[in-house]
Scaffold this active site. Structure first.
Site, PDB file in Angstrom:
ATOM      1  N   GLY A 139     -22.066  30.593  -0.819  1.00 33.63           N
ATOM      2  CA  GLY A 139     -21.099  30.690  -1.901  1.00 33.63           C
ATOM      3  C   GLY A 139     -21.206  29.492  -2.840  1.00 33.63           C
ATOM      4  O   GLY A 139     -22.272  28.894  -3.025  1.00 33.63           O
ATOM      5  N   SER A 140     -20.083  29.122  -3.402  1.00 36.15           N
ATOM      6  CA  SER A 140     -20.082  28.103  -4.452  1.00 36.15           C
ATOM      7  C   SER A 140     -20.382  26.694  -3.964  1.00 36.15           C
ATOM      8  O   SER A 140     -20.568  25.796  -4.792  1.00 36.15           O
ATOM      9  CB  SER A 140     -18.742  28.119  -5.185  1.00 36.15           C
ATOM     10  OG  SER A 140     -18.588  29.314  -5.913  1.00 36.15           O
ATOM     11  N   THR A 141     -20.457  26.468  -2.646  1.00 33.37           N
ATOM     12  CA  THR A 141     -20.893  25.141  -2.205  1.00 33.37           C
ATOM     13  C   THR A 141     -22.312  24.861  -2.688  1.00 33.37           C
ATOM     14  O   THR A 141     -22.691  23.699  -2.885  1.00 33.37           O
ATOM     15  CB  THR A 141     -20.825  24.990  -0.673  1.00 33.37           C
ATOM     16  OG1 THR A 141     -21.675  25.955  -0.051  1.00 33.37           O
ATOM     17  CG2 THR A 141     -19.399  25.156  -0.166  1.00 33.37           C
TER      18      THR A 141
END
Length: 321
Positions: free
Chosen positions: A59-61
């Site tokens: 995801g956005s990590t």
């Protein structure tokens, strides 16, 4: 997963749900086999070491790596970058949108500072970066600098599954990968290494579980010295990334962690095809007064990545006791 950012020492490695090894190693082979089959059928795979041997969409990590690639290409945290409500990659594919909760916020604007795009986790910004500028090759190079593509050896004979970001000339695939979806996958160990590299001035240390080897008498026969795996960022770039991760907690998607032991971090929520839950990620560092621990927490449940943030805070608190 928690690493000492300066040495690479593995301080916490946990995978849940777990199981009792006695159930599959008993003298009654038939019972052991049935227990093994039962555990193997469970949806959340208790037999697997999810911290190091299982791969998940981050995801956005993963935007941490994309932002780092932008810094490497000459941008700064204050550089105004493309944002907007939607982004259409060149040569077709579905438009990429920001989260519905971002409507009306800074992600809707045409151009905003990189630090703001990162703090608010604007999908359109990082999809554009992966697809066009700095592009797929730059993101791949930065990911490799943090350890992507390698089977990371964290103890003698123990290696992680290799995390990966796609090599592709199709902008839509690179765009999806750059927001931590599509073909991009990572272990919690790898994402802890990303946070650790940022915290450690851009140097990524080789993770290790064992510090010393002792003889039966208790005498130390070998000491495992910290070893550098790579340099992913210059010290100046790493400082800018730390500032961006602090902004996430100060005013961005992680602001509910203000006042906790988490000084900086990045949230991530990844859709899992065919599943009723999300992979909910939080990576970061702390404690606030003396940051030295890099943490990655991934939970599998409905909801958003920030819901893994309090777990990270409690782990950092426990290490500080």
């Amino acid at each position: 997963m928690v690493l000492d950012a300066e040495t690479g020492a593995v301080l916490v490695l946990a995978s849940t749900p777990s199981y009792d090894p006695g159930d599959v190693s008993m003298l009654d082979g038939e019972k052991a086999e049935k227990a093994f089959e039962r555990l193997n059928r469970e949806k959340l795979k208790p037999l697997l070491d999810k911290a190091t041997r299982e791969l998940f969409p981050p995801g956005s990590t993963f935007k941490t790596i994309v932002a780092a690639s932008a810094l490497e290409a000459g941008a700064s945290a204050d550089t105004r970058v493309r944002a907007g409500r939607t982004y259409q990659p060149p040569r077709g594919g579905q438009p990429i949108s920001n989260d519905a909760g971002d409507i009306g916020g800074s992600c809707d604007l045409g151009r905003i500072p990189l630090i703001e795009a990162y703090a608010q986790s604007c999908n359109t910004t990082f999809a554009y970066m992966g697809a066009e500028e700095p592009g797929n090759a730059a993101v791949r190079k930065e990911a490799a600098g943090f350890g992507f593509g390698d089977r990371i050896e964290y103890a003698e004979g123990l290696r992680s599954a290799p995390s990966s970001f796609p090599t592709t000339d199709q902008p839509v695939l690179s765009a999806l990968g750059s927001i931590g979806q599509g073909s991009t996958v990572a272990t919690p160990l790898q994402m802890a290494m990303v946070a650790a590299g940022v915290l450690n001035g851009g140097e990524v240390m080789r993770p290790h579980i064992v510090d010393k080897l002792r003889a039966p008498s208790g005498v130390t026969v070998d000491t495992i010295s910290p070893k550098r795996l790579s340099r992913a960022l210059t010290s100046g770039q790493a400082k800018q990334m730390r500032d961006m991760m602090k902004a996430v907690v100060d005013r961005g998607t992680g602001k509910s962690l203000r006042g906790t032991s988490v000084l900086g971090g990045k949230t991530g929520t990844a859709d899992v095809e065919g599943a009723s839950y999300n992979d909910r990620w939080f990576i970061g560092f702390g404690p606030r007064n003396d940051p030295k621990y890099a943490v990655a927490v991934m939970t599998e449940a409905p909801g958003y990545g920030i819901e893994s943030g309090p777990i990270a805070a409690r782990i950092i608190d426990a290490l500080g006791d």
